[in-house]
Every structure is written in structure tokens, then in C-alpha cells.
Write a protein that holds these residues in place. Structure first.
Motif, PDB file in Angstrom:
ATOM      1  N   LEU A   1       0.979  -1.325  -0.024  1.00 10.64           N
ATOM      2  CA  LEU A   1       0.058  -0.003   0.007  1.00 10.64           C
ATOM      3  C   LEU A   1       0.989   1.265   0.103  1.00 10.64           C
ATOM      4  CD1 LEU A   1      -2.755  -0.946   2.570  1.00 10.64           C
ATOM      5  CD2 LEU A   1      -2.830  -1.091  -0.055  1.00 10.64           C
ATOM      6  N   ARG A   2       2.114   1.182   0.661  1.00 11.17           N
ATOM      7  CA  ARG A   2       2.898   2.412   0.643  1.00 11.17           C
ATOM      8  C   ARG A   2       3.668   2.538  -0.779  1.00 11.17           C
ATOM      9  NH1 ARG A   2       7.045   0.740   4.770  1.00 11.17           N
ATOM     10  NH2 ARG A   2       5.349   1.326   6.361  1.00 11.17           N
ATOM     11  N   LEU A   3       3.853   1.533  -1.455  1.00 10.88           N
ATOM     12  CA  LEU A   3       4.235   1.516  -2.729  1.00 10.88           C
ATOM     13  C   LEU A   3       3.383   2.145  -3.698  1.00 10.88           C
ATOM     14  CD1 LEU A   3       6.955   0.742  -4.364  1.00 10.88           C
ATOM     15  CD2 LEU A   3       5.831  -1.441  -4.886  1.00 10.88           C
ATOM     16  N   GLY A   4       2.148   1.764  -3.348  1.00 10.39           N
ATOM     17  CA  GLY A   4       1.067   2.391  -4.254  1.00 10.39           C
ATOM     18  C   GLY A   4       0.674   3.794  -3.837  1.00 10.39           C
ATOM     19  N   GLY A   5       1.219   4.173  -2.600  1.00  8.78           N
ATOM     20  CA  GLY A   5       0.918   5.712  -2.366  1.00  8.78           C
ATOM     21  C   GLY A   5      -0.535   5.960  -2.027  1.00  8.78           C
ATOM     22  N   VAL A   6      -1.174   5.202  -1.659  1.00 15.05           N
ATOM     23  CA  VAL A   6      -2.569   4.918  -1.072  1.00 15.05           C
ATOM     24  C   VAL A   6      -2.936   5.940  -0.018  1.00 15.05           C
ATOM     25  CG1 VAL A   6      -4.361   3.628  -0.073  1.00 15.05           C
ATOM     26  CG2 VAL A   6      -2.971   2.433  -1.404  1.00 15.05           C
TER      27      VAL A   6
ATOM     28  N   GLN B   1      -7.932  -4.272   5.007  1.00 18.85           N
ATOM     29  CA  GLN B   1      -8.047  -3.573   6.466  1.00 18.85           C
ATOM     30  C   GLN B   1      -7.271  -2.155   6.583  1.00 18.85           C
ATOM     31  OE1 GLN B   1      -7.104  -6.274   9.526  1.00 18.85           O
ATOM     32  NE2 GLN B   1      -8.666  -7.613   9.097  1.00 18.85           N
ATOM     33  N   LEU B   2      -5.922  -2.302   5.962  1.00 16.01           N
ATOM     34  CA  LEU B   2      -5.001  -1.366   6.282  1.00 16.01           C
ATOM     35  C   LEU B   2      -5.776  -0.027   5.131  1.00 16.01           C
ATOM     36  CD1 LEU B   2      -1.843  -3.218   6.422  1.00 16.01           C
ATOM     37  CD2 LEU B   2      -3.009  -1.642   8.372  1.00 16.01           C
ATOM     38  N   ALA B   3      -5.825  -0.411   3.990  1.00 14.26           N
ATOM     39  CA  ALA B   3      -6.361   0.460   3.202  1.00 14.26           C
ATOM     40  C   ALA B   3      -7.841   1.242   3.565  1.00 14.26           C
ATOM     41  CB  ALA B   3      -6.626   0.010   1.598  1.00 14.26           C
TER      42      ALA B   3
END
Length: 353
Positions: free
Chosen positions: A138-143, A164-166
Motif C-alpha cells: 500500500l505504501r508503494l502504491g501511495g494509497v 483492512q489497512l487501506a
């Protein structure tokens, strides 16, 4: 000590719980952990089979050089020279690279952190590898808040954490999973769930800011077409040939990325103590709720890996190495909140410690 050993490459029959020598005392910068529970993840299945085959040059030609298992939770029994952040008696979780399916594991202290206080051993043990992979993806995707996020493979270990995190970041999450697991994915925080057998996300009209592909079943070009103009596709593992696995697909994404406005990002998750701290904070705040489908006694550890391989697991499977000494009520509530069922065998098998 007892440990799960691997006599060769193959199916669960190559895994045997046996007596092995105790590990050497922790060296400088290391800690010894009395393991109470261990989590099972997809990498354990790959190592069991020795696939993709090209990696046997690294793993070992006839069997793995290192024992299976990476996710552990337990109590620090000894610390090596220079370790000041941990002490004997601390309850911790870690990602081990020396084999986690054993009564004792020696791990670099940099990758050991205090376990979430509100989770029992089984639920804490399943976090490190899958949780770190989801967080880094998710960090790599910049969510960010307001993003539309598609998680393909949303009902598995990494997928459940990613949903869950997103959702905790404020994203609108669509999960792709089998219809039988749709309730599990919704409970994890997905707003929409697509049946992977009947609904192809690449043929719909929806567009996504970030796609986290954990399955590898769709062509990259098709996934790229359902991204927003500045969207990001994050590729993690997935299917591939027996020889090379997902490597050609990940390489193709890297080669294509400079020629499109959309970002194509292969994910290679790395061990990180800082990420374990972040995951602990999410767990203690209730934003991360590990779903443990079943807890298996140590003597049946091979069955746990076989069950994960079968594809029928919602969330994660854990192995009980020693009696749980933590807070099961808090973890049970967490599992129920996420739509999971923590099925605990009433008695360990005769071969369990």
C-alpha cells in the motif's frame, strides 16, 4: 528441541516434526525467542515445493538450507551482546530467517519487536510476513484517503491485511475473492466485493487509483487499462511457470513502466522492524484485526501448510508451538470483528510438545 524439518522437496509428506540440536546462544545483536506460536504464509508452501525451480540454487538443490517458517511470537529467553532494546521475558513477534517452526528461534534484534498487547499468541504470530507485505504494498502504491483501491486476492493472508489497512487510510476498497469468502472481505473493510469466478474487474467500467494484484491471473496490460490516468499497479508474486514463477511478469512490469503515465511497481517485501512497530500500533488501535481460520498443534504443522495450499483458508493459519500465555479474549473479539473464525483444536496431537 522440537522443530519442523524438511527431508526434501515435495508435498506435506516431506515435513516432519523431529528432535534437533538447540540453536547456538544468540550472538552480538541477536535474541533467542522461546516460540509460543508460528504463522504460516504462502512462502512456506513455495519453499516446501522448492518452486520456482530456479530458486533452488539459493534455497538448496535437494532440500532447503534453512528450516521452514518465518513468522513467530514468543518470549525472549536470552539476548546477545549489544542488544539494549529487548530483555529476557519480553513478549515479542518477529520475522525469522533461521526457521520459525521450532521451540526456539534466534533472530537479529533489528527484526524483533514487542508483540501487540491485545492479541493472543496465534493472532500475533500471523502478522509479520503478511502484514509487512500488505503495508509495504500500500505504501508503494501511495494509497491515501479517498483513493479507489482494488485488491485482487483479498481473502488471503496479505489480502485481508491490505483491505483492512487501506480502509483504515480512508480508501474505498474493492476486493476480488470467491463468492464463498465475500462476507469475510466485506468484514475486513471492503465496500465492494467481486466474485473472481464470475466477475472480471478488467472488463468493468470502474477505474482505480491503486491496484494491488496478489494473484497474478490477469495480464498487466488489462490491469493497466482500469487504472486512472495517474494510477499505480502494484504486483506481488502471483502465478507463473514452475521454472521461473512470477519473475518474468514482475520483470515485464519494470520494463513497461517508463513508457506509460501509469506506474507499474513490482513489490519485493523486505523484513523491517519499523514496519512491525507500525503494525503493532494498528493492531492495538483496532485497525488491524488478524483473522485466524484455524490454530493447529505443533505435531500437525504439516497439515497447516497443506491447508493453506488448498486455497480454502480465510485469512491465516497458525501453529501452536507451546501453550498460549497471552490474552485470547481480546484476540477472539478481533477475529470475530473481521469476519474470521478462530478454530482451536481441543487437544494437541500426541506428537505435539
Amino acid at each position: 528441541m522440537k522443530a519442523l524439518t524438511q527431508i526434501g522437496y515435495g508435498g506435506p509428506e516431506v515435513l516432519v516434526v523431529a528432535e534437533v540440536p538447540d540453536p547456538a546462544p544468540p550472538g552480538p545483536g541477536q535474541v533467542a525467542i522461546e516460540v509460543h506460536a508460528a504463522g504460516v504464509h504462502a512462502g512456506d508452501v513455495w519453499i516446501m515445493h522448492g518452486e520456482p525451480l530456479m530458486l533452488r540454487a539459493v534455497f538448496g538443490r535437494k532440500r532447503p538450507k534453512q528450516p521452514v517458517g518465518r513468522d513467530v511470537v514468543g518470549v525472549v529467553s536470552a539476548v546477545g551482546e549489544g542488544v539494549t532494546t529487548l530483555a529476557a521475558g519480553d513478549r515479542v513477534f518477529a520475522e525469522s530467517d533461521q526457521g520459525g517452526f521450532a521451540e526456539t528461534a534466534v533472530v537479529d534484534a533489528a527484526y524483533v519487536r514487542r508483540a501487540p498487547a491485545n492479541l493472543d499468541d496465534a493472532h500475533a504470530a500471523v502478522i509479520p510476513v503478511s502484514g509487512t507485505t500488505a503495508l509495504q504494498g500500500l505504501r508503494l502504491g501511495g494509497v491515501a484517503s479517498g483513493d479507489r483501491v482494488l485488491v485482487i486476492g483479498a481473502s488471503g493472508g496479505v489480502g485481508t491485511f491490505a483491505v483492512q489497512l487501506a480502509a483504515a487510510l480512508g480508501a474505498e476498497v474493492t476486493g476480488v475473492a470467491s463468492a464463498a469468502k465475500a462476507d469475510h472481505v466485506r468484514a475486513a473493510g471492503a465496500t465492494h466485493v467481486l466474485d473472481r469466478h464470475t466477475e472480471d474487474p478488467t472488463t468493468g467500467s470502474a477505474r482505480y487509483d491503486v491496484i494491488l494484484d496478489l494473484a497474478g491471473a490477469h495480464p498487466i496490460r488489462a490491469l493497466k487499462q482500469i487504472l486512472t490516468p495517474r494510477g499505480t499497479l502494484v504486483l506481488s508474486s502471483g502465478t507463473g511457470s514452475r521454472l521461473l514463477g512470477p519473475i518474468p511478469r514482475l520483470a515485464a512490469a519494470t520494463l513497461m513502466s517508463p513508457f506509460t503515465r501509469r506506474r507499474l511497481k513490482p513489490l519485493v517485501a523486505r523484513r523491517s522492524g519499523d514496519d512491525l512497530d507500525e503494525l503493532r500500533r494498528h493492531a492495538e488501535a483496532g485497525r488491524l484485526r488478524p483473522v485466524v481460520d484455524e490454530v493447529v498443534p505443533f505435531g500437525r504443522a504439516a497439515e497447516a501448510i497443506a491447508r493453506l495450499q488448498s486455497g480454502g483458508v480465510r485469512g491465516k493459519v497458525a501453529i501452536r508451538v507451546r501453550d498460549d500465555r497471552s490474552a485470547p479474549d481480546a484476540a477472539g473479539a478481533s477475529a470475530d470483528a473481521a469476519g474470521g473464525t478462530a478454530r482451536r483444536p481441543a487437544q494437541p496431537s500426541s506428537t505435539a510438545p
